[in-house]
Design a protein around this motif. Structure first.
Motif, PDB file in Angstrom:
ATOM      1  N   LYS A  55       0.871  -1.130  -0.083  1.00  0.00           N
ATOM      2  CA  LYS A  55       0.008  -0.087  -0.053  1.00  0.00           C
ATOM      3  C   LYS A  55       0.898   1.242  -0.130  1.00  0.00           C
ATOM      4  O   LYS A  55       0.385   2.206  -0.701  1.00  0.00           O
ATOM      5  CB  LYS A  55      -0.885  -0.016   1.320  1.00  0.00           C
ATOM      6  N   LYS A  56       1.804   1.141   0.769  1.00  0.00           N
ATOM      7  CA  LYS A  56       2.850   2.407   1.017  1.00  0.00           C
ATOM      8  C   LYS A  56       3.550   2.488  -0.465  1.00  0.00           C
ATOM      9  O   LYS A  56       3.643   3.755  -0.782  1.00  0.00           O
ATOM     10  CB  LYS A  56       3.721   2.219   2.112  1.00  0.00           C
ATOM     11  N   ALA A  82       1.100   4.062  -2.643  1.00  0.00           N
ATOM     12  CA  ALA A  82       0.739   5.411  -2.283  1.00  0.00           C
ATOM     13  C   ALA A  82       1.913   6.637  -2.758  1.00  0.00           C
ATOM     14  O   ALA A  82       1.732   7.660  -3.177  1.00  0.00           O
ATOM     15  CB  ALA A  82       0.429   5.434  -0.890  1.00  0.00           C
TER      16      ALA A  82
END
Lengths: 500, 499
Positions: free
Chosen positions: A110-111, A114
């Motif tokens: 996810k990071k 993002a």
């Protein structure tokens, strides 16, 4: 475009941010490289070039719109296949998970998304990260780009070979006993195992929960630092993740100063029993550090003698429990026996067919170590050793700011050399395992080439828990010093791969 | 299943001392599950309250539910336990498909609460102090439904269905130390103990405490030994006792079953037994020995739970009155006889009566309704379910009688309509015109009509034979379909006689 793949992540990020090149172009260059060389290297278990390019195009759009400002925005990355991804199968190198597409992304994934980092693919590993060579991958081994007959290290041989064969500027690894650092050492690349808890483990298919840590893999120290800054941070989904920030690794990597630092040489890991070229390069680096004004001190870690024994009780114990969920009931492979298919028989048949030999070996070891009557003798005793090792480190760090050792006893060995000798394979990790047992950060930095075989050698740096920045500070300096001596980056000594 | 041979209960107690031990699982009513954000809700479509964590997908990690920890501490405090300043979870490893991870995350050697006690009153009025060994946190398993096959168990089933909605629901397991000295009252004590636990967790607001939904579940350990023997006998653990009545019956059954075996020179097998309410008997389950190897080890994915002193004290300050104190207070406030009060406790109707009194009813009126008409209706219903009426409605009904708006007979009629869901008693009285007639004109006319056919009544009253009035009152009630105010009819009749 071929020059794009030779650039570092920080250089690519700068070009992208200046608008001189797009993320799509950078991503395509790396995908083309994979098409040309991965047939030989076999770093990837899965790639979807179209999806990677779509992600890159979206990053280009978002970056232009000012929606993404991460320092690594647009730089593509490869992810070890033991992190869950919703858009790619996640196998952890095991047949038992063949074709499984998770319904959720790991926190680190996810990071990355993002931060605007397109994912190039999922990299190979020993099954459930159990191994030091990728020979235990159910999908065949990855090769060392320096010599395709040699191992790229393990378990993260996919991630080390993917960056050292220029198929990706960056990769994510996981390190339970050296799975980032050992592959880094034998491929002339950089890899860090951060402090336990610095990076969320949510979505990392667990090997041994108390030892596993996700970390960055790259070709130089600065890139590694920048990647750690992207993936680190507290995660409420991981109870063991640290609440506080450890500061900027990027800033530490840029300091490049070792003057006045106390560098501890661990008596038990100071070169005895190591391959001559490994030991020689290590001594040279100590001289370099001393010449630059660092103070070299010797530290004694007597309990390290028992580290491998303790590790091979704690790890299998936790793994035997972590791997119990692979029972065919909810996901993954299901094998039904021809007759009398009771739940126990279906579970047993599935696990018999789905797990490879090393996984079974460790499940049996761990189950035994935890069983009543054995617990105190084995698991309990191992926990005591773990405490003693932590105390050894505490004492050592009272005398030194950073500890150093060779990362591994040898350069890359040939396929097949140790596959039938588990103990020999386990001994590879003799220098890296203590850091996992103590939860402290460790890094492997290229340390020249061994005279006898011309293969890369690594030096391991260790720091107290939460002091990851020290690794980057010393690592950055060492890297620069070596480049000055050798005249170019270590990775540039690697032979050209035959391009398909 | 053949019913085992049993020894006569009195004889069993003559020969043996009974030792019981109780393990009560309390399902907490937190909004979310123990280790993930899924809803903790009963009765939803199967496998709708699930996520990667509670179905144990690879890579998922648990995180402890803070409210569940606080609820567990409250339970511990209410049981007079010490609260551990630090406690690790452990993994209890075994393969079973209702357990997604194939291990249960539970507290093993470091329970959050330990060393407490609970005073429990049995129907005879005697109070036993039950020592609490520990209360620890753990997670519930999923629910299995076995299809096909005759055993109703996973062995032999054609296939089985798993519902993971319950997987990961927070549980607190409360374990007693061995309970000695209850003698013939051991079965009653077991039931009364579970009732007390239920009252406590309900009072704390930490559980819905509905046994029929499995919110409170009891495993009853029973062992016998010769009077005076030091060594404890071999115990059995009876599961699936899902009502207070079955706890009592199951313990009694085990005493009689074990006594028969021991008296005939047999040995008790340490095992899990299942209670069958319909057959009134237990059957052998899995052999259970201390050698059961769950390979417990500390859960490496969770950090220890470390409640601060401040948190513990803050939670202590929120504790409601202890059940024993509450009983004492209510007994004083209500003025029931000792027997009346004990009957209320044993009927498990303290809450209802207290709420009814709070809603304005007189204590005796509230008792009369709940212990009388409503208890009768509950007993007649198939499941013995609580009648569909609120304490406030009962209070309203009592008030209508007290105010003379309706009489007892009408009240029962009104109650029927309330239970049928027609509304509150006052609404029903108004809508159906059920108020008693106290209009003197109408009553006098009815009395005169009745007297016309019973001319002897007035002279009889004049002679002081008051019972003669009953015939007229009955006739008036009949003529007015029960809606006459009987007391007023009597007054009017006497007035007429004395003219």
């Amino acid at each position: 475009m071929t020059d794009l793949i030779r650039k570092s992540a920080s250089e690519l990020a700068e070009l992208i941010s200046k608008g001189e090149v797009s993320s799509v172009e950078v991503t395509r260059a790396h995908l083309d490289r994979s098409a040309a060389v991965d047939g030989a290297v076999h770093s990837y278990l899965y790639q979807n070039p179209e999806a990677s390019l779509i992600a890159a195009a979206e990053v280009d759009r978002a970056r232009a719109a000012g929606e993404i400002t991460s320092p690594l925005a647009g730089v593509p990355i490869a992810v070890k296949d033991n992190l869950t991804t919703t858009d790619a199968p996640t196998t952890s190198g095991s047949k038992i998970l063949q074709g499984w597409v998770p319904p959720y992304d790991a926190t680190v994934v996810k990071k990355l998304r993002a931060a605007g980092m397109p994912i190039l693919g999922k990299t190979n590993l020993d099954e459930f990260a159990m191994g030091s060579s990728t020979e235990f991958s159910a999908y065949g081994p990855s090769k060392n780009p320096w010599d395709l007959t040699r191992i790229p290290g393990g378990s993260g041989g996919g991630s080390s070979s993917v960056v050292s064969s220029f198929q990706a500027p960056l990769a994510i690894g996981s390190d339970t006993g050296g799975s980032i650092r050992f592959p880094g050492a034998v491929t002339g690349t950089v890899g860090t195992k951060p402090t336990y808890g610095a990076v969320s483990r949510y979505g990392l298919i667990a090997l041994a929960s108390s030892l596993d840590q996700i970390g960055p893999v790259a070709r130089n120290v600065l890139d590694t630092a920048m990647l750690q800054d992207v993936i680190a941070g507290h995660d409420p989904h991981d109870s063991t993740s640290l609440p506080e920030s450890l500061g900027s690794m990027t800033a530490a990597a840029l300091k490049q100063d070792v003057k006045g630092m106390r560098i501890g040489v661990i008596k038990q890991l100071s070169g005895e029993g190591f391959q001559p070229g490994v030991a020689a390069r290590f001594k040279e680096s100590l001289n370099l550090l001393a010449a630059a004004g660092a103070e070299i001190v010797e530290v004694d870690c007597p309990s390290f003698e028992y580290a491998i024994a303790a590790y091979y009780l704690i790890l299998p114990a936790e793994a035997s429990s972590n791997l119990a969920k692979f029972d065919s009931v909810r996901f993954g492979m299901r094998v039904e026996p021809n007759e009398n298919a009771t739940i126990e028989r279906v579970m047993a048949a599935t696990r018999e067919a789905g797990f490879g030999p090393e996984v079974k070996r460790r499940i049996i070891l761990g189950t035994y170590a935890l069983s009543s009557g054995s617990y105190d003798k084995f698991y309990g005793a191992a926990l005591k050793v773990r405490t003693l090792i932590q105390r050894d480190f505490d004492a050592a760090f009272a005398k030194a700011d950073v500890l150093v050792s060779p990362t591994a006893p040898t350069t890359a060995f040939k396929f097949g050399d140790k596959i039938d000798d588990p103990l020999a394979m386990y001994l590879n990790d003799i220098a890296t395992i203590p850091a996992n047992l103590a939860g402290i950060p460790g890094m492997s930095v290229p340390n020249g080439l061994a005279d006898e075989d011309g293969l890369p050698v690594g030096i391991q740096l260790l720091a107290p828990a939460r002091e990851d920045a020290r690794l980057y500070q010393v690592g950055g300096w060492l890297e620069k010093a070596h480049e000055e001596i050798w005249g170019k980056r270590m990775i540039d000594f690697a032979p050209e791969l035959e391009v398909k | 299943m053949a019913k085992a041979e049993l020894m006569n209960y009195e004889q069993a107690l003559e020969q043996f001392e009974v030792v019981i031990g109780l393990e009560v699982h309390v399902e907490l009513n937190t909004n979310t599950k123990m280790f993930c954000g899924c809803k903790n809700e009963f009765g939803n479509e199967p496998n709708t309250n699930v996520c990667p964590i509670c179905i144990a997908l690879p890579g998922a990690l648990p995180a402890v539910n803070k409210t569940a920890v606080e609820s567990s501490i409250k339970i511990g405090l209410a049981l007079g336990c010490e609260i551990a300043p630090t406690g690790r979870f452990a993994r209890k490893n075994y393969f079973y498909p209702d357990l997604a991870k194939n291990f249960q995350t539970s507290q093993y050697d470091e329970p959050i609460a330990f060393e407490g006690s609970l005073d429990v009153e049995v129907p005879s009025g005697k109070v036993h102090t039950v020592l609490i060994e520990r209360a620890h946190m753990e997670e519930d398993a999923g629910k299995l439904t076995h299809i096909g096959g005759s055993t109703g168990r996973i062995q032999g089933a054609e296939y089985s269905l798993v519902d993971y909605n319950r997987a990961g629901v927070p549980l607190v397991e409360i374990v007693t130390k061995p309970v000695y000295g209850a003698g013939a009252e051991a079965p009653e004590l077991a039931a009364a103990y579970v009732r007390s636990i239920r009252e406590i967790v309900k009072g704390l607001g930490v559980s819905d405490a509905r046994m029929e939904r499995g919110n409170v579940r009891c495993d009853a350990n029973v062992s016998l030994r010769k009077h005076g023997a030091e060594k404890l006998g071999t115990r059995t653990e009876t599961k699936n006792v899902n009502s207070l009545r079955s706890i009592e019956r199951a313990v009694r059954y085990e005493i009689q079953r074990q006594a028969h075996i021991l008296a005939n020179g047999g040995t008790i097998i340490q095992e899990t037994r299942h209670w069958h309410e319909d057959k009134g008997a237990t059957s052998a389950g899995r052999p259970k020995s201390d050698a059961d190897d769950y390979r417990y080890f500390p859960e490496p994915d969770l950090v220890p739970v470390q409640p601060s002193r401040e948190l513990i004290e803050a939670l202590r300050a929120t504790l409601p009155e202890k059940p024993a104190d509450r009983r004492k207070r209510l007994a004083g406030e209500w003025g029931f006889s000792e027997l009346e009060f004990r009957d209320v406790v044993n009927a498990d109707l303290l809450d209802q009566i207290e709420e009814t009194v709070t809603a304005g009813a007189k204590p005796q009126a509230a008792r009369k309704w709940w212990m009388g008409e409503l208890a009768r209706i509950a007993n007649e219903s198939e499941e013995g379910a609580v009648p569909n009426i609120t304490p406030a409605q009962v209070a309203e009904l009592a008030k209508l009688i007290e105010d003379g708006k309706i009489n007892d007979r009408l009240a029962r009629e009104v109650l029927g309509y309330v239970l049928a869901g027609e509304g509150s008693p006052a609404e029903i009285v108004a809508a159906r015109g059920l108020e008693v007639v106290s209009d003197d004109g109408a009553l006098i006319a009815a009395i005169e009509a009745a007297l016309a056919s019973q001319p002897d009544v007035i002279p009889a009253i004049r002679e002081g034979r008051m019972q003669a009035a009953g015939q007229v009152i009955g006739a008036v009630m009949k003529a007015m379909a029960g809606s006459a105010d009987a007391a007023r009819v009597r007054e009017l009749l006497i007035e007429m006689a004395n003219k």
